[in-house]
Design an enzyme around this catalytic site. Structure first.
Site, short mmCIF file in Angstrom:
data_model
loop_
_atom_site.label_atom_id
_atom_site.label_comp_id
_atom_site.label_asym_id
_atom_site.label_seq_id
_atom_site.Cartn_x
_atom_site.Cartn_y
_atom_site.Cartn_z
N HIS A 135 12.53 -3.17 2.14
CA HIS A 135 12.17 -1.54 2.71
C HIS A 135 12.56 -0.59 1.69
CE1 HIS A 135 8.90 -3.76 4.51
NE2 HIS A 135 9.97 -4.65 5.19
N ARG A 194 13.63 3.20 12.60
CA ARG A 194 12.88 4.87 12.66
C ARG A 194 11.84 4.57 13.37
NH1 ARG A 194 10.00 4.24 6.46
NH2 ARG A 194 9.03 6.51 7.75
N GLU A 225 12.19 -9.95 1.60
CA GLU A 225 11.03 -8.69 2.07
C GLU A 225 12.13 -7.63 1.81
OE1 GLU A 225 10.59 -8.89 6.16
OE2 GLU A 225 10.21 -6.93 6.68
N ASN A 284 7.50 -6.23 -0.79
CA ASN A 284 7.84 -4.88 0.00
C ASN A 284 5.92 -4.81 0.49
OD1 ASN A 284 7.63 -1.83 1.47
ND2 ASN A 284 8.25 -1.26 0.17
N TYR A 338 11.43 8.17 1.49
CA TYR A 338 11.11 7.23 0.35
C TYR A 338 11.59 7.24 -0.65
CZ TYR A 338 7.97 5.14 3.83
OH TYR A 338 7.81 5.16 5.12
N ALA A 394 2.78 -1.09 5.35
CA ALA A 394 2.46 -0.76 5.84
C ALA A 394 2.48 -1.89 6.57
CB ALA A 394 1.79 0.74 6.01
N ARG A 408 5.36 11.11 -2.31
CA ARG A 408 5.04 10.68 -1.04
C ARG A 408 6.51 11.02 -0.26
NH1 ARG A 408 5.22 4.53 1.17
NH2 ARG A 408 4.49 5.50 3.07
N PRO A 440 0.85 -1.23 -0.50
CA PRO A 440 0.32 0.09 0.10
C PRO A 440 0.30 1.33 0.29
CG PRO A 440 0.04 -0.76 2.09
CD PRO A 440 0.58 -1.59 1.04
N ASN A 441 0.77 2.47 -0.55
CA ASN A 441 0.69 3.59 -0.51
C ASN A 441 2.08 4.20 -1.63
OD1 ASN A 441 -0.78 5.41 0.74
ND2 ASN A 441 -0.33 3.68 2.49
C1 DQA Z 1 8.35 1.06 3.65
C2 DQA Z 1 8.13 1.15 5.68
C3 DQA Z 1 7.05 1.05 5.70
O1 DQA Z 1 7.04 0.84 7.51
C4 DQA Z 1 5.72 2.25 5.77
O2 DQA Z 1 5.09 1.92 5.95
C5 DQA Z 1 5.90 2.37 4.02
C6 DQA Z 1 7.45 1.65 3.24
C7 DQA Z 1 9.25 1.03 3.08
O3 DQA Z 1 9.30 0.42 1.78
O4 DQA Z 1 10.54 1.72 3.56
O5 DQA Z 1 5.45 2.59 3.28
O6 DQA Z 1 8.31 -0.37 3.95
#
Ligand code: DQA
Length: 148
Positions: free
Chosen positions: A98, A105, A96, A72, A22, A75, A17, A9-10
């Site tokens: 990120h 963080r 996984e 990825n 990011y 959240a 964003r 998501p997002n």
């Molecule tokens: C994320 C880290 C997560 O905590 C966050 O909610 C994201 C992006 C990252 O790629 O750094 O949406 O997965």
């Protein structure tokens, strides 16, 4: 060999964003880099993005044709037992990734429910986390192929 990339998501908002966290590359730009690397590594790639937990569970459940996953979970990393269980159920190696280093963080981001079922985790290298993740996925899948 086919690898599946799943963006959670997002991540469709990348570039706009929280660019300080990011980065400025859009998801399309990252996907283009992934496709270029896949060509170099001689693997096929499918790339999906979903803002929905159940949609991601469905993608994982339907991933039997893939040699490995790069995910990825965004959240959902920190909340989703359903995504964790789906990865455990399919027994396909999952990397996984990120963009940010979740371990330095906010406290709520430092816990990943996915890490214990992932083959490994790459966190903190910006968009390069995905490229490193793809390299890792191909290497794991090749190693698996050579022992089976
Ligand atoms: C994320 C880290 C997560 O905590 C966050 O909610 C994201 C992006 C990252 O790629 O750094 O949406 O997965």
């Amino acid at each position: 060999m086919k690898i599946l990339i799943i963006h959670g998501p997002n991540l469709n908002l990348l570039g706009k964003r929280e660019a300080n966290i990011y980065g400025t590359k859009t998801l399309d730009e990252i996907n283009a880099l992934l496709k270029k690397l896949a060509k170099e590594l001689k693997v096929e790639l499918d790339i999906k993005q979903s803002n929905h937990e159940g949609g991601i569970v469905d993608l994982i459940q339907n991933s039997k044709q893939y040699a490995a996953l790069v995910i990825n979970p965004a959240a959902y990393t920190h909340t989703s037992i359903a995504i964790r269980d789906a990865i455990a159920a399919v027994e396909i190696p999952a990397v996984e990734v990120h963009l940010s280093n979740i371990h330095k963080r906010e406290e709520f981001r430092q816990k990943s429910l996915i890490a214990s079922v992932a083959y490994g985790q790459i966190s903190g290298f910006g968009y390069e986390s995905y490229l490193l993740g793809l390299r890792a996925a191909v290497s794991i899948a090749n190693a698996k192929k050579s022992v089976s």
